[in-house]
Design a protein around this motif. Structure first.
Motif, PDB file in Angstrom:
ATOM      1  N   LEU A 108       0.810  -1.224   0.000  1.00  0.00           N
ATOM      2  CA  LEU A 108       0.000   0.000   0.000  1.00  0.00           C
ATOM      3  C   LEU A 108       0.839   1.268   0.000  1.00  0.00           C
ATOM      4  O   LEU A 108       0.328   2.339  -0.295  1.00  0.00           O
ATOM      5  CB  LEU A 108      -0.889   0.038   1.256  1.00  0.00           C
ATOM      6  N   GLY A 109       2.096   1.149   0.379  1.00  0.00           N
ATOM      7  CA  GLY A 109       2.899   2.341   0.629  1.00  0.00           C
ATOM      8  C   GLY A 109       2.388   3.066   1.859  1.00  0.00           C
ATOM      9  O   GLY A 109       2.446   4.291   1.955  1.00  0.00           O
ATOM     10  N   ALA A 110       1.867   2.299   2.818  1.00  0.00           N
ATOM     11  CA  ALA A 110       1.229   2.859   4.011  1.00  0.00           C
ATOM     12  C   ALA A 110       2.220   2.956   5.168  1.00  0.00           C
ATOM     13  O   ALA A 110       3.201   2.217   5.241  1.00  0.00           O
ATOM     14  CB  ALA A 110       0.047   1.984   4.431  1.00  0.00           C
ATOM     15  N   GLU A 111       1.905   3.864   6.076  1.00  0.00           N
ATOM     16  CA  GLU A 111       2.650   4.000   7.325  1.00  0.00           C
ATOM     17  C   GLU A 111       2.018   3.036   8.331  1.00  0.00           C
ATOM     18  O   GLU A 111       0.877   3.224   8.751  1.00  0.00           O
ATOM     19  CB  GLU A 111       2.536   5.435   7.824  1.00  0.00           C
ATOM     20  N   LEU A 112       2.751   1.984   8.700  1.00  0.00           N
ATOM     21  CA  LEU A 112       2.231   0.934   9.568  1.00  0.00           C
ATOM     22  C   LEU A 112       2.543   1.199  11.026  1.00  0.00           C
ATOM     23  O   LEU A 112       3.692   1.485  11.382  1.00  0.00           O
ATOM     24  CB  LEU A 112       2.832  -0.422   9.171  1.00  0.00           C
ATOM     25  N   THR A 113       1.521   1.083  11.869  1.00  0.00           N
ATOM     26  CA  THR A 113       1.690   1.002  13.317  1.00  0.00           C
ATOM     27  C   THR A 113       1.167  -0.364  13.713  1.00  0.00           C
ATOM     28  O   THR A 113       0.005  -0.690  13.468  1.00  0.00           O
ATOM     29  CB  THR A 113       0.902   2.112  14.036  1.00  0.00           C
ATOM     30  N   ASN A 114       2.061  -1.178  14.283  1.00  0.00           N
ATOM     31  CA  ASN A 114       1.700  -2.545  14.656  1.00  0.00           C
ATOM     32  C   ASN A 114       2.035  -2.738  16.139  1.00  0.00           C
ATOM     33  O   ASN A 114       3.132  -3.140  16.484  1.00  0.00           O
ATOM     34  CB  ASN A 114       2.453  -3.556  13.788  1.00  0.00           C
ATOM     35  N   PRO A 115       1.056  -2.440  17.010  1.00  0.00           N
ATOM     36  CA  PRO A 115       1.293  -2.553  18.450  1.00  0.00           C
ATOM     37  C   PRO A 115       0.984  -3.934  19.023  1.00  0.00           C
ATOM     38  O   PRO A 115       0.964  -4.116  20.240  1.00  0.00           O
ATOM     39  CB  PRO A 115       0.309  -1.529  19.015  1.00  0.00           C
ATOM     40  N   ALA A 116       0.739  -4.914  18.168  1.00  0.00           N
ATOM     41  CA  ALA A 116       0.344  -6.249  18.618  1.00  0.00           C
ATOM     42  C   ALA A 116       1.403  -6.857  19.540  1.00  0.00           C
ATOM     43  O   ALA A 116       2.583  -6.544  19.426  1.00  0.00           O
ATOM     44  CB  ALA A 116       0.115  -7.154  17.410  1.00  0.00           C
ATOM     45  N   VAL A 117       0.941  -7.717  20.444  1.00  0.00           N
ATOM     46  CA  VAL A 117       1.815  -8.298  21.469  1.00  0.00           C
ATOM     47  C   VAL A 117       1.494  -9.781  21.622  1.00  0.00           C
ATOM     48  O   VAL A 117       0.328 -10.177  21.643  1.00  0.00           O
ATOM     49  CB  VAL A 117       1.612  -7.578  22.831  1.00  0.00           C
ATOM     50  N   ASN A 118       2.539 -10.595  21.757  1.00  0.00           N
ATOM     51  CA  ASN A 118       2.363 -12.024  22.027  1.00  0.00           C
ATOM     52  C   ASN A 118       1.470 -12.220  23.247  1.00  0.00           C
ATOM     53  O   ASN A 118       1.639 -11.544  24.264  1.00  0.00           O
ATOM     54  CB  ASN A 118       3.704 -12.689  22.339  1.00  0.00           C
ATOM     55  N   GLY A 119       0.558 -13.165  23.143  1.00  0.00           N
ATOM     56  CA  GLY A 119      -0.268 -13.540  24.284  1.00  0.00           C
ATOM     57  C   GLY A 119      -1.444 -12.634  24.562  1.00  0.00           C
ATOM     58  O   GLY A 119      -2.204 -12.883  25.504  1.00  0.00           O
ATOM     59  N   TYR A 120      -1.636 -11.590  23.756  1.00  0.00           N
ATOM     60  CA  TYR A 120      -2.717 -10.653  24.039  1.00  0.00           C
ATOM     61  C   TYR A 120      -4.094 -11.237  23.748  1.00  0.00           C
ATOM     62  O   TYR A 120      -4.296 -11.931  22.750  1.00  0.00           O
ATOM     63  CB  TYR A 120      -2.528  -9.368  23.244  1.00  0.00           C
ATOM     64  N   THR A 121      -5.015 -10.933  24.655  1.00  0.00           N
ATOM     65  CA  THR A 121      -6.427 -11.254  24.486  1.00  0.00           C
ATOM     66  C   THR A 121      -7.145  -9.998  24.006  1.00  0.00           C
ATOM     67  O   THR A 121      -6.546  -8.922  23.910  1.00  0.00           O
ATOM     68  CB  THR A 121      -7.060 -11.681  25.826  1.00  0.00           C
TER      69      THR A 121
END
Length: 187
Positions: A31-44
């Motif tokens: 996409l040529g997008a600015e990515l914010t990926n705050p995902a975390v292992n184990g998150y519910t």
């Protein structure tokens, strides 16, 4: 374009050789997008609501993907509790283009034995994906089912990471191919 990828280890790309191999990174590059990926292992879903959802107001993303639920499942949350949390998440992100992504099929990975075995994992993944699919449809969000692609190349090199639980680079790339049309059409 600002792209916010919400989720857990499947979204952050645990098992990938580096962060550029996670499916959100692959999508953002296309996409040529600015990515914010705050995902975390184990998150519910509850963790996502507490720690990731506030970023919607902060970043005002044009695109949001949501892949969350496997940790709710393995921690024994009920499907009704999952539905309540997911409604909160989906309602908060509804101002953006949203693509909802299923929990992948993972009953075949060796680590599934630690979570009740293949049959239990498959059944509960189906229940939770049913909830997420219903809630996405109720809001008009595109729904991407990762089930078929998750099992399409079982046994091939790079399909499962060395932890015997998470996808490897090849599987994340395959997911990106399946997710891409829904994102392309949404934006």
């Amino acid at each position: 374009m600002r792209y916010l990828a919400l989720g857990d280890s499947y979204t952050i790309g645990t098992g990938a050789s580096d962060e550029s191999r996670a499916w959100p990174s692959i999508i953002a590059a296309r996409l040529g997008a600015e990515l914010t990926n705050p995902a975390v292992n184990g998150y519910t879903t509850e963790d996502l609501i507490r720690d990731e959802l506030p970023l919607v107001l902060k970043f005002k993303p044009e695109l949001v993907t949501v892949l969350i639920g496997v940790n709710d499942l393995v921690q024994g949350r009920t499907s009704d509790a999952y539905r309540r949390s997911l409604r909160t998440i989906y309602d908060e992100v509804a101002g953006a283009c949203v693509v909802a992504v299923s929990i992948p099929a993972w009953s075949y990975v060796p680590a599934a034995a630690d979570f009740g075995g293949a049959e239990q994992v498959e059944r509960m993944t189906g229940v939770f994906n049913g909830v997420a699919g219903e809630e996405a449809a109720a809001r008009g969000f595109p729904w991407v089912d990762l089930g078929p692609v998750s099992t399409s190349r079982i046994g091939s090199e790079g399909w499962i990471a060395s932890d015997q639980l998470h996808p490897g680079d090849a599987q994340y790339a395959a997911w990106a191919e399946v997710i891409w049309p829904a994102i392309r059409d949404a934006v």
